[in-house]
Design a protein around this motif. Structure first.
Motif, PDB file in Angstrom:
ATOM      1  N   SER A   1     -36.315 -46.133   0.276  1.00 46.05           N
ATOM      2  CA  SER A   1     -35.069 -46.652  -0.315  1.00 46.05           C
ATOM      3  C   SER A   1     -34.897 -46.223  -1.771  1.00 46.05           C
ATOM      4  O   SER A   1     -33.788 -46.248  -2.296  1.00 46.05           O
ATOM      5  N   LYS A   2     -35.969 -45.796  -2.420  1.00 45.74           N
ATOM      6  CA  LYS A   2     -35.910 -45.386  -3.828  1.00 45.74           C
ATOM      7  C   LYS A   2     -35.943 -43.871  -4.011  1.00 45.74           C
ATOM      8  O   LYS A   2     -36.054 -43.386  -5.123  1.00 45.74           O
ATOM      9  N   TRP A   3     -35.836 -43.095  -2.930  1.00 51.37           N
ATOM     10  CA  TRP A   3     -35.942 -41.653  -3.011  1.00 51.37           C
ATOM     11  C   TRP A   3     -34.674 -40.981  -3.531  1.00 51.37           C
ATOM     12  O   TRP A   3     -34.697 -39.819  -3.890  1.00 51.37           O
ATOM     13  N   GLY A   4     -33.560 -41.651  -3.537  1.00 52.33           N
ATOM     14  CA  GLY A   4     -32.311 -41.046  -3.987  1.00 52.33           C
ATOM     15  C   GLY A   4     -31.688 -40.196  -2.901  1.00 52.33           C
ATOM     16  O   GLY A   4     -32.104 -40.212  -1.750  1.00 52.33           O
ATOM     17  N   ASN A   5     -30.660 -39.437  -3.298  1.00 52.65           N
ATOM     18  CA  ASN A   5     -29.895 -38.659  -2.320  1.00 52.65           C
ATOM     19  C   ASN A   5     -30.173 -37.166  -2.352  1.00 52.65           C
ATOM     20  O   ASN A   5     -29.757 -36.445  -1.456  1.00 52.65           O
ATOM     21  N   GLU A   6     -30.860 -36.701  -3.367  1.00 54.55           N
ATOM     22  CA  GLU A   6     -31.082 -35.272  -3.484  1.00 54.55           C
ATOM     23  C   GLU A   6     -32.277 -34.823  -2.631  1.00 54.55           C
ATOM     24  O   GLU A   6     -33.288 -35.515  -2.548  1.00 54.55           O
ATOM     25  N   GLN A   7     -32.140 -33.656  -2.010  1.00 56.94           N
ATOM     26  CA  GLN A   7     -33.159 -33.136  -1.100  1.00 56.94           C
ATOM     27  C   GLN A   7     -34.503 -32.962  -1.788  1.00 56.94           C
ATOM     28  O   GLN A   7     -35.542 -33.305  -1.233  1.00 56.94           O
ATOM     29  N   TRP A   8     -34.506 -32.447  -3.024  1.00 52.07           N
ATOM     30  CA  TRP A   8     -35.766 -32.202  -3.714  1.00 52.07           C
ATOM     31  C   TRP A   8     -36.524 -33.500  -3.952  1.00 52.07           C
ATOM     32  O   TRP A   8     -37.746 -33.525  -3.920  1.00 52.07           O
ATOM     33  N   MET A   9     -35.790 -34.607  -4.182  1.00 48.56           N
ATOM     34  CA  MET A   9     -36.451 -35.900  -4.391  1.00 48.56           C
ATOM     35  C   MET A   9     -37.110 -36.381  -3.105  1.00 48.56           C
ATOM     36  O   MET A   9     -38.218 -36.926  -3.136  1.00 48.56           O
ATOM     37  N   HIS A  10     -36.447 -36.156  -1.984  1.00 45.55           N
ATOM     38  CA  HIS A  10     -37.044 -36.529  -0.691  1.00 45.55           C
ATOM     39  C   HIS A  10     -38.336 -35.746  -0.465  1.00 45.55           C
ATOM     40  O   HIS A  10     -39.340 -36.310  -0.043  1.00 45.55           O
ATOM     41  N   GLU A  11     -38.292 -34.437  -0.742  1.00 45.38           N
ATOM     42  CA  GLU A  11     -39.478 -33.605  -0.561  1.00 45.38           C
ATOM     43  C   GLU A  11     -40.605 -34.033  -1.503  1.00 45.38           C
ATOM     44  O   GLU A  11     -41.765 -34.124  -1.106  1.00 45.38           O
ATOM     45  N   TYR A  12     -40.238 -34.313  -2.757  1.00 45.06           N
ATOM     46  CA  TYR A  12     -41.247 -34.703  -3.744  1.00 45.06           C
ATOM     47  C   TYR A  12     -41.912 -36.024  -3.354  1.00 45.06           C
ATOM     48  O   TYR A  12     -43.136 -36.128  -3.308  1.00 45.06           O
ATOM     49  N   PHE A  13     -41.111 -37.054  -3.070  1.00 39.27           N
ATOM     50  CA  PHE A  13     -41.678 -38.361  -2.759  1.00 39.27           C
ATOM     51  C   PHE A  13     -42.389 -38.383  -1.418  1.00 39.27           C
ATOM     52  O   PHE A  13     -43.378 -39.096  -1.251  1.00 39.27           O
ATOM     53  N   GLU A  14     -41.916 -37.589  -0.476  1.00 42.16           N
ATOM     54  CA  GLU A  14     -42.626 -37.502   0.801  1.00 42.16           C
ATOM     55  C   GLU A  14     -44.030 -36.940   0.581  1.00 42.16           C
ATOM     56  O   GLU A  14     -45.004 -37.425   1.134  1.00 42.16           O
ATOM     57  N   GLY A  15     -44.125 -35.936  -0.275  1.00 42.44           N
ATOM     58  CA  GLY A  15     -45.430 -35.368  -0.610  1.00 42.44           C
ATOM     59  C   GLY A  15     -46.269 -36.306  -1.449  1.00 42.44           C
ATOM     60  O   GLY A  15     -47.483 -36.412  -1.265  1.00 42.44           O
ATOM     61  N   SER A  16     -45.649 -37.021  -2.383  1.00 49.54           N
ATOM     62  CA  SER A  16     -46.412 -37.904  -3.275  1.00 49.54           C
ATOM     63  C   SER A  16     -46.927 -39.147  -2.550  1.00 49.54           C
ATOM     64  O   SER A  16     -47.816 -39.828  -3.054  1.00 49.54           O
ATOM     65  N   ASN A  17     -46.396 -39.439  -1.386  1.00 45.32           N
ATOM     66  CA  ASN A  17     -46.875 -40.577  -0.609  1.00 45.32           C
ATOM     67  C   ASN A  17     -48.128 -40.241   0.193  1.00 45.32           C
ATOM     68  O   ASN A  17     -48.735 -41.111   0.798  1.00 45.32           O
ATOM     69  N   ASN A  18     -48.527 -38.971   0.203  1.00 47.32           N
ATOM     70  CA  ASN A  18     -49.764 -38.567   0.867  1.00 47.32           C
ATOM     71  C   ASN A  18     -50.935 -38.797  -0.073  1.00 47.32           C
ATOM     72  O   ASN A  18     -50.754 -38.925  -1.275  1.00 47.32           O
ATOM     73  N   ALA A  19     -52.124 -38.843   0.473  1.00 50.18           N
ATOM     74  CA  ALA A  19     -53.324 -39.047  -0.339  1.00 50.18           C
ATOM     75  C   ALA A  19     -54.443 -38.161   0.191  1.00 50.18           C
ATOM     76  O   ALA A  19     -54.427 -37.741   1.341  1.00 50.18           O
ATOM     77  N   ILE A  20     -55.409 -37.896  -0.671  1.00 51.53           N
ATOM     78  CA  ILE A  20     -56.565 -37.094  -0.297  1.00 51.53           C
ATOM     79  C   ILE A  20     -57.819 -37.964  -0.432  1.00 51.53           C
ATOM     80  O   ILE A  20     -57.916 -38.761  -1.360  1.00 51.53           O
ATOM     81  N   TYR A  21     -58.718 -37.847   0.513  1.00 51.11           N
ATOM     82  CA  TYR A  21     -59.949 -38.635   0.516  1.00 51.11           C
ATOM     83  C   TYR A  21     -61.123 -37.718   0.797  1.00 51.11           C
ATOM     84  O   TYR A  21     -61.019 -36.785   1.579  1.00 51.11           O
ATOM     85  N   GLY A  22     -62.241 -38.009   0.176  1.00 51.00           N
ATOM     86  CA  GLY A  22     -63.467 -37.287   0.488  1.00 51.00           C
ATOM     87  C   GLY A  22     -64.150 -37.947   1.669  1.00 51.00           C
ATOM     88  O   GLY A  22     -63.924 -39.123   1.942  1.00 51.00           O
TER      89      GLY A  22
END
Length: 139
Positions: free
Chosen positions: A90-111
């Motif tokens: 709901s906070k990603w906005g309407n621009e495509q680049w924001m969707h791509e950025y936040f979709e990626g930033s919601n991922n995480a890396i674990y050892g």
């Protein structure tokens, strides 16, 4: 390791002693050691800690800086993977680049240390099984 420690050598020394104490108590334990300075990684390996499971924060920072020079945006990707924010859609906005950025930033890396049942598998076989079983993408 406490990356905000005032005395990095002391912090690394304590962490190395803790790791060696744990290893002495249980020689079969699979552990990872994070030290702050590269010379303590070398000391840890010389003391019997597996170099594959020991890393230096300062060494990683230098490597990341070098990668940033070669690939702009690299540190942003790594930063987002190591510190996932979990921004709701709901906070990603309407621009495509924001969707791509936040979709990626919601991922995480674990050892992780891989279980013995995966011994002998090729890298592609391991990644396929982990993706099918738990949805993990292995890098």
């Amino acid at each position: 390791a406490d990356v905000s420690a005032k005395d990095k050598s002391q912090e690394d020394g304590f962490n190395l002693l803790r790791a060696l104490s744990v290893r002495k108590f249980n020689p079969e334990i699979r552990l990872r050691l994070m030290v702050l300075r590269p010379e303590f990684k070398e000391r840890a390996v010389n003391a019997g800690i597996d170099g594959e499971h020991c890393f230096s924060v300062d060494e990683m920072k230098a490597t990341f800086l070098a990668h940033c020079c070669r690939c702009p945006g690299f540190i942003t990707v790594i930063s987002n993977l190591t510190d996932s924010e979990g921004v709701p859609e709901s906070k990603w906005g309407n621009e495509q680049w924001m969707h791509e950025y936040f979709e990626g930033s919601n991922n995480a890396i674990y050892g992780m240390l891989v279980a013995d049942r995966f011994a002998g598998l090729s890298w592609s076989e391991l990644t396929l099984i982990l993706f099918q079983e738990v949805g993990a993408i292995v890098l």
